[in-house]
Design an enzyme around this catalytic site. Structure first.
Site, PDB file in Angstrom:
ATOM      1  CB  THR B  13     -21.375  13.060  -7.522  1.00 24.56           C
ATOM      2  OG1 THR B  13     -21.219  12.434  -6.351  1.00 24.56           O
ATOM      3  CG2 THR B  13     -22.559  13.390  -7.728  1.00 24.56           C
ATOM      4  NE  ARG B 101     -12.196  -3.569  -1.704  1.00 24.71           N
ATOM      5  CZ  ARG B 101     -11.081  -2.712  -1.826  1.00 24.71           C
ATOM      6  NH1 ARG B 101     -10.407  -2.730  -1.331  1.00 24.71           N
ATOM      7  NH2 ARG B 101     -11.995  -1.553  -2.262  1.00 24.71           N
ATOM      8  CB  CYS B 130      -8.410  -1.659  -8.669  1.00 23.61           C
ATOM      9  SG  CYS B 130      -7.430  -0.064  -7.376  1.00 23.61           S
ATOM     10  CG  HIS B 250      -4.497  -0.016 -11.381  1.00 25.26           C
ATOM     11  ND1 HIS B 250      -4.142   1.121 -11.507  1.00 25.26           N
ATOM     12  CD2 HIS B 250      -4.836  -0.602 -10.468  1.00 25.26           C
ATOM     13  CE1 HIS B 250      -5.181   2.268 -10.791  1.00 25.26           C
ATOM     14  NE2 HIS B 250      -5.022   1.081  -9.490  1.00 25.26           N
TER      15      HIS B 250
END
Lengths: 346, 346
Positions: B13, B101, B130, B250
Site C-alpha cells: 500500500t 545494505r 535512491c 532526484h
C-alpha cells in the site's frame, strides 16, 4: 551635522530597486536629496520612499547632474550607457548589473571582503552577482585564517533573482498542482531564451544563457568574480548553478580545501562566528542549519552544516544561505555606499 | 512455457510498493501467483493488481511459504524481521530498505553496475538508496572507460522519497502561498525527528537524521553504498543531500575526477550514450538538459550538463536526474528480480 548626499536610484520600480530604497530608509542613509529614476515608461508615476511620495523621473544623462551616489539596478544595457554619464558628472555609480564587473578598471566589492579596492574607483564600482557575494563573504575569513586552495559550489537559487515576473510565475504554477509539467511557462530559465520550463515542482540547471565552454554565464560569473574579489586569480573555482522553486534566498553547497594542515571543524566555526556579516547556524543536535525561507528579509549570510571531508583532511563542506535581494544585491550596494563615506572616499 | 514465479510484495500500500506492482505488470514479469502483503492494519483491504482485485494479507513469517521472490518496501524494521524469514523459507528477498545494505553477506546491486554480485546472495539482496542508484548507474561506465578517483555530489531530492505524506504536505503548503514560512509542517525533514520545516518555497539541507560526524545518514548511505556497489572501498566520495520542493525526480550535481589523462567531454558523452539504462540529454544550444519534472514516470537515468572542469584537466561536472520511485526504488528492485532469472540464479 554629518554630511548629506544626493542619491539617485536607477530602476526604482524593479525588484532590487525597491529593496534598495527600503535599505536606504531602514539604515538611515544620510540622504539630502533622493532622485528616483526609471525608464521612460515608468516616468511620471508616483512612488513612496520613507513615507513620502516622489515622482519617478526618466533616467537620462542629465538626470545625474548634482548626484553624489547613483545606485544602478535597471539591467546591464542601461548601466553601460548611463553609469559612465553619472560618473562623468561627478557621481560615484554603484552598479548592480554585470556590465562592468570584470572591467579591470572597476572595483568589484563586498565590503566585508575587499573594502580596500573601493579607493581605486574611477567613478564606477560594481556590485557582484548575488550568488558570488554570499559565498565570498563566508570564504574570505576562512581564507584569511587557513588559506584557500579549491572551491566547488552547487547552487540552489531563488526565482526572485530573475525578477518580479518569475515570482509571479512560480506563484501561479504553484496553485496549478494538477497540471504538473503542463503548467504555462514564459519566464524561466531566461526570459529572452528560446525555451521556457516550469519551475514549480521542478529544478532547472540553467541560470542565464550558456557560454561556449558549456558553463552558463551565471556559473562563469561565480568563477571569475570570486577570483577577482578575493584577489586570487589562480584559485580553482567550479560552479553549477541551479534554479529551485524558492521565492527568495539562495542556498549553496560548497566544498573547499584550505592550505593549512590539521584545521578542525571547530576552528572553522570559530572563525565564522567572529566574521563580520556572517551568522553561524550549525547545531545538528537541534536540527539547526540555514534555510532560504528563514533567511528572507535578513541581512546576514548564514552558514551551517560545516563538516570535514571524510577523505581529505584539508577538505570542508559548507552550506551557505542569504537573501539574494538583500546581501546578494540591494544591501551590498548600500553597504558599498556606506563604506565610501566611512573611508572618506566621497 | 517459461517458468513462472510466486512473488510477494511487502508494503503493497506504500508509495514504492504501488510502483513495484505497476512495474511487475508493465514489464510482464513472469508471475504465477502474487501475494500482496502489508501491516495488520491494512490486511483484509482490497487492492487492484494488473486489473484484478486482490485481498491484502498480513505480512507474517508464514506468509512467505512457497514464495520465490519477496519484494520488501515496508520500512527497515519490517525487513529486519521478515526478510530472513522469507529467505529461510526458500525465497529470495529483494529489500528496498537500508536494513541490510552494508551487511557484507548481502549483495547491494544495481543490475547495470554489479550484476555479478547477485550470484553471491544468501537469500537476501539489497536494493540501494535512491540517490545512490542513479549516480552509480552514470558513474560506472565512466569508471570502466577512464577510471575514477574522486566524487563530490550535491543532491536536489524530491519529497516522494519521504513517502505519500510528504507529497501531500508539499501540495497543501503550495496552495498556501500567502502564509510563507508560517505554513504547517509535520513531515519533513524526518517525520520522527524533533523539528519540522516547510518544504514549499524552501530547501532543507537534511535528509534522514544526523550521524556523529556531521553527515546525515542519507549522505553516509550515498558515500558507503557507492563504494560497495562499485567495488571501490578507497574511492573518495562526499555527499551533501538536500530536499527540494519537487514531487518526484532526484537531481544531482556531481563533480568527478577520472584517472586517464586527456579525456574530453565528447569521450564522456560517447561512453554514456552507449551505456545501458542511461539517456544522454545534453544539448545546450537547444537548452537540452535533464529536469526532474520530465523524468517522472521514466525508466532511464538522465545525464546532461557534462563539462570539463576549468582548473583540473581530469575533472568533470555532470547533472544526473532520475525518477526516485522508479529507477531509484521499484524499477531497480524488479530489474534485480529479472536479472536473477536471466542469470539462472533462481
Amino acid at each position: 551635522m554629518t554630511k548629506q548626499y544626493t542619491v539617485a536610484v536607477v530602476g526604482a520600480t524593479g525588484a532590487v530597486g525597491t529593496k534598495m530604497m527600503e535599505q536606504l530608509a531602514k539604515r538611515k542613509f544620510p540622504i539630502g536629496k533622493i532622485k528616483l529614476l526609471a525608464s521612460k515608461k515608468s516616468a511620471g508615476k508616483d512612488i513612496t520612499f520613507n513615507g513620502q511620495s516622489y515622482t519617478i523621473e526618466e533616467a537620462t544623462p542629465e538626470a545625474f547632474e548634482g548626484v553624489d551616489i547613483a545606485l544602478f539596478s535597471a539591467g546591464g544595457a542601461v548601466s553601460k550607457v548611463l553609469a559612465p554619464e553619472a560618473a562623468r558628472r561627478g557621481a560615484v555609480a554603484i552598479d548592480n548589473t554585470s556590465a562592468f564587473r570584470m572591467d579591470p578598471e572597476v572595483p568589484l566589492v563586498v565590503p566585508e571582503v575587499n573594502p580596500s579596492d573601493l579607493a581605486k574607483h574611477k567613478g564606477i564600482i560594481a556590485n557582484p552577482n548575488c550568488s558570488t557575494i554570499q559565498m565570498v563573504a563566508a570564504l574570505e575569513p576562512i581564507k584569511k585564517a587557513f588559506g584557500l586552495s579549491n572551491v566547488i559550489v552547487s547552487t540552489y537559487q531563488a526565482v526572485s533573482g530573475s525578477g518580479i515576473n518569475a515570482i509571479e510565475e512560480l506563484k501561479i504554477q504553484s496553485g496549478e498542482w494538477e497540471k504538473g509539467k503542463d503548467v504555462e511557462a514564459n519566464v524561466l530559465p531566461v526570459k529572452s531564451d528560446k525555451k521556457h520550463y516550469p519551475i514549480a515542482r521542478n529544478v532547472i540547471p540553467q541560470i542565464d544563457v550558456f557560454t561556449e565552454n558549456g558553463f552558463t554565464y551565471e556559473e562563469m560569473k561565480m568563477i571569475n568574480e570570486t577570483k577577482k574579489i578575493m584577489h586570487m586569480p589562480e584559485l580553482p573555482v567550479a560552479a553549477t548553478c541551479v534554479r529551485v522553486p524558492v521565492v527568495s534566498g539562495h542556498s549553496e553547497s560548497v566544498y573547499i580545501e584550505v592550505e593549512k594542515d590539521n584545521v578542525s571543524v571547530e576552528d572553522v566555526k570559530k572563525v565564522l562566528e567572529n566574521a563580520s556579516g556572517i551568522k553561524l547556524v550549525d547545531d545538528i543536535t537541534a536540527q539547526g542549519y540555514p534555510m532560504p525561507i528563514y533567511a528572507e528579509g535578513e541581512d546576514e549570510v548564514f552558514v551551517g552544516r560545516i563538516r570535514k571531508d571524510l577523505a581529505k583532511d584539508n577538505g570542508f563542506h559548507l552550506w551557505i544561505v542569504a537573501d539574494n535581494l538583500l546581501k546578494g544585491a540591494a544591501l551590498n550596494s548600500i553597504q558599498i555606499a556606506e563604506a565610501l563615506i566611512d573611508e572618506g572616499i566621497i
